[in-house]
Write an enzyme that holds these catalytic residues in place. Structure first.
Site, PDB file in Angstrom:
ATOM      1  N   GLU A  48     -10.962   4.048   7.161  1.00 36.52           N
ATOM      2  CA  GLU A  48      -9.923   5.017   7.523  1.00 36.52           C
ATOM      3  C   GLU A  48     -10.609   6.291   7.998  1.00 36.52           C
ATOM      4  O   GLU A  48     -10.733   6.524   9.199  1.00 36.52           O
ATOM      5  CB  GLU A  48      -9.007   5.289   6.323  1.00 36.52           C
ATOM      6  CG  GLU A  48      -7.896   6.292   6.608  1.00 36.52           C
ATOM      7  CD  GLU A  48      -7.174   6.761   5.346  1.00 36.52           C
ATOM      8  OE1 GLU A  48      -6.079   7.303   5.484  1.00 36.52           O
ATOM      9  OE2 GLU A  48      -7.732   6.626   4.227  1.00 36.52           O
ATOM     10  N   ASP A  90       1.946   4.086   2.857  1.00 40.63           N
ATOM     11  CA  ASP A  90       0.874   4.920   2.301  1.00 40.63           C
ATOM     12  C   ASP A  90       1.417   6.058   1.429  1.00 40.63           C
ATOM     13  O   ASP A  90       1.517   5.916   0.211  1.00 40.63           O
ATOM     14  CB  ASP A  90      -0.018   5.436   3.424  1.00 40.63           C
ATOM     15  CG  ASP A  90      -1.407   5.853   2.950  1.00 40.63           C
ATOM     16  OD1 ASP A  90      -1.693   5.672   1.750  1.00 40.63           O
ATOM     17  OD2 ASP A  90      -2.198   6.334   3.773  1.00 40.63           O
ATOM     18  N   ASP A  91       1.731   7.195   2.020  1.00 35.87           N
ATOM     19  CA  ASP A  91       2.321   8.351   1.318  1.00 35.87           C
ATOM     20  C   ASP A  91       3.503   8.827   2.167  1.00 35.87           C
ATOM     21  O   ASP A  91       3.408   9.858   2.839  1.00 35.87           O
ATOM     22  CB  ASP A  91       1.296   9.473   1.154  1.00 35.87           C
ATOM     23  CG  ASP A  91       0.039   9.027   0.422  1.00 35.87           C
ATOM     24  OD1 ASP A  91       0.117   8.806  -0.799  1.00 35.87           O
ATOM     25  OD2 ASP A  91      -1.008   8.876   1.084  1.00 35.87           O
ATOM     26  N   HIS A 138       0.846  -1.205   0.000  1.00 36.09           N
ATOM     27  CA  HIS A 138       0.000   0.000   0.000  1.00 36.09           C
ATOM     28  C   HIS A 138       0.874   1.246   0.000  1.00 36.09           C
ATOM     29  O   HIS A 138       1.291   1.738   1.057  1.00 36.09           O
ATOM     30  CB  HIS A 138      -0.905  -0.024   1.242  1.00 36.09           C
ATOM     31  CG  HIS A 138      -1.962   1.037   1.273  1.00 36.09           C
ATOM     32  ND1 HIS A 138      -3.312   0.744   1.337  1.00 36.09           N
ATOM     33  CD2 HIS A 138      -1.883   2.394   1.260  1.00 36.09           C
ATOM     34  CE1 HIS A 138      -4.008   1.874   1.373  1.00 36.09           C
ATOM     35  NE2 HIS A 138      -3.154   2.890   1.332  1.00 36.09           N
TER      36      HIS A 138
END
Length: 322
Positions: free
Chosen positions: A192, A270-271, A11
């Site tokens: 989320e 994620d980021d 992810h």
């Protein structure tokens, strides 16, 4: 340090993996001003809405095939440096189209960077095409149709990201039916920004192989049991969850409870630069903050490879490295 762990990631959004220094170089290349979103070498935002604005600004300075090749190669080599053997990149052709880059050229650029990283460092990677939820069902369905007919060896999955608060899961079910019929692996962002119902709706209506995040399933004990019973894999991103205020701190994060209840979980970034983290940092957090044993963490990595959207020969080779 967690260098001794072999790592795998399921992810990570590729534009969200752009180091601020690279984004600034790209902005200089195109004469773009992203100074409102970068300060002292870090990205600047204060809530989910401003995070999306920052993310879009950074994405806007990657405009050519070679830009995306450089971005993919840079991130994958960074992963390889911390002993990562596999990475799935979430890729959104919508971002390319925003700057005039066709979906095919966007994918071709990323694939070139992925190939270069594998040649240099041996890291295996795949792409999961993203439909952006906040762009509406028609755009997500269009992206599913594109993914379904693409037939690219490195594109192996379909996902929906974006603002989880927009629309109902049912509005997007058709897109996932298209991707499923094409043989693509399915995952969806849920649980989320929205609560346990978002995960339940996704399981009922999408029937995904994995859930992106999914951590707010913890609000419903029956749902946690359902996840454990079905073996649905959660792509958990603790650093992201804390940065976005989903949970106030790591001590209140439900990763350990989910694990103890038998839910299959994996570690992801994620980021990463947007959330001041990295895949290596996520492994550090699991080990030194959340107190997982080396055996537990290695089991999470094995779960990630077992749940990866790859052919069985590739999976066998990756598992052999563990």
């Amino acid at each position: 340090m967690t260098q001794h762990f072999k790592k795998a990631e399921l992810h990570c959004h590729i534009e969200g993996a752009a180091p601020p220094q690279l984004a600034l170089l790209q902005a200089e290349k195109y004469g773009a001003d992203i100074s409102d979103f970068v300060s002292d070498g870090t990205y600047v935002w204060n809530d989910f809405t401003s995070f999306i604005a920052c993310y879009d600004a950074v994405s806007s300075v990657f405009r050519s095939e070679e830009d995306y090749a450089l971005l993919a190669e840079t991130y994958l080599l960074e992963l390889s440096d911390c002993n990562t053997i596999y990475s799935e990149l979430f890729v959104a052709p919508d971002h390319g189209e925003t700057v005039g880059l066709s979906a095919d050229d966007y994918i071709a650029g990323l694939a070139a960077g992925m190939d270069r990283a594998r040649e240099k460092a041996g890291i295996v990677s795949r792409m999961v095409i993203i439909g952006e939820r906040h762009l509406g069902p028609e755009r997500v369905i269009r992206m599913a149709n594109y993914a379904a007919r693409l037939d690219h060896p490195l594109v192996t999955g379909f996902n929906m990201a974006g603002d989880e608060r927009m629309g109902r899961v049912a509005d997007f079910a058709r897109a996932f039916d298209i991707a499923r019929d094409a043989g693509l692996g399915l995952t969806i962002h849920a649980g989320e920004l929205c609560g346990a119902f978002s995960v339940s709706d996704s399981l009922d209506l999408i029937r995904p192989h994995r859930i992106g995040h999914g951590v707010r399933a913890i609000e419903d004990p029956d749902l946690v049991q359902r996840l454990a019973d079905t073996g649905t894999v959660l792509e958990v991103c603790p650093g992201s969850n804390i940065a976005l205020g989903v949970f106030p701190d790591f001590s209140s994060h439900p990763l350990r409870t989910l694990w103890e209840k038998g839910v299959k979980v994996t570690l992801n970034s994620d980021d990463p630069p947007f959330f001041h983290t990295s895949l290596e940092a996520e492994y550090e957090i699991a080990s030194h903050v959340m107190g997982f044993s080396d055996q537990d963490i290695n089991a999470m990595t094995r779960t990630a490879i077992e749940a990866a959207f790859v052919d069985e020969q590739t999976r066998f080779g990756l598992l052999a490295q563990l």
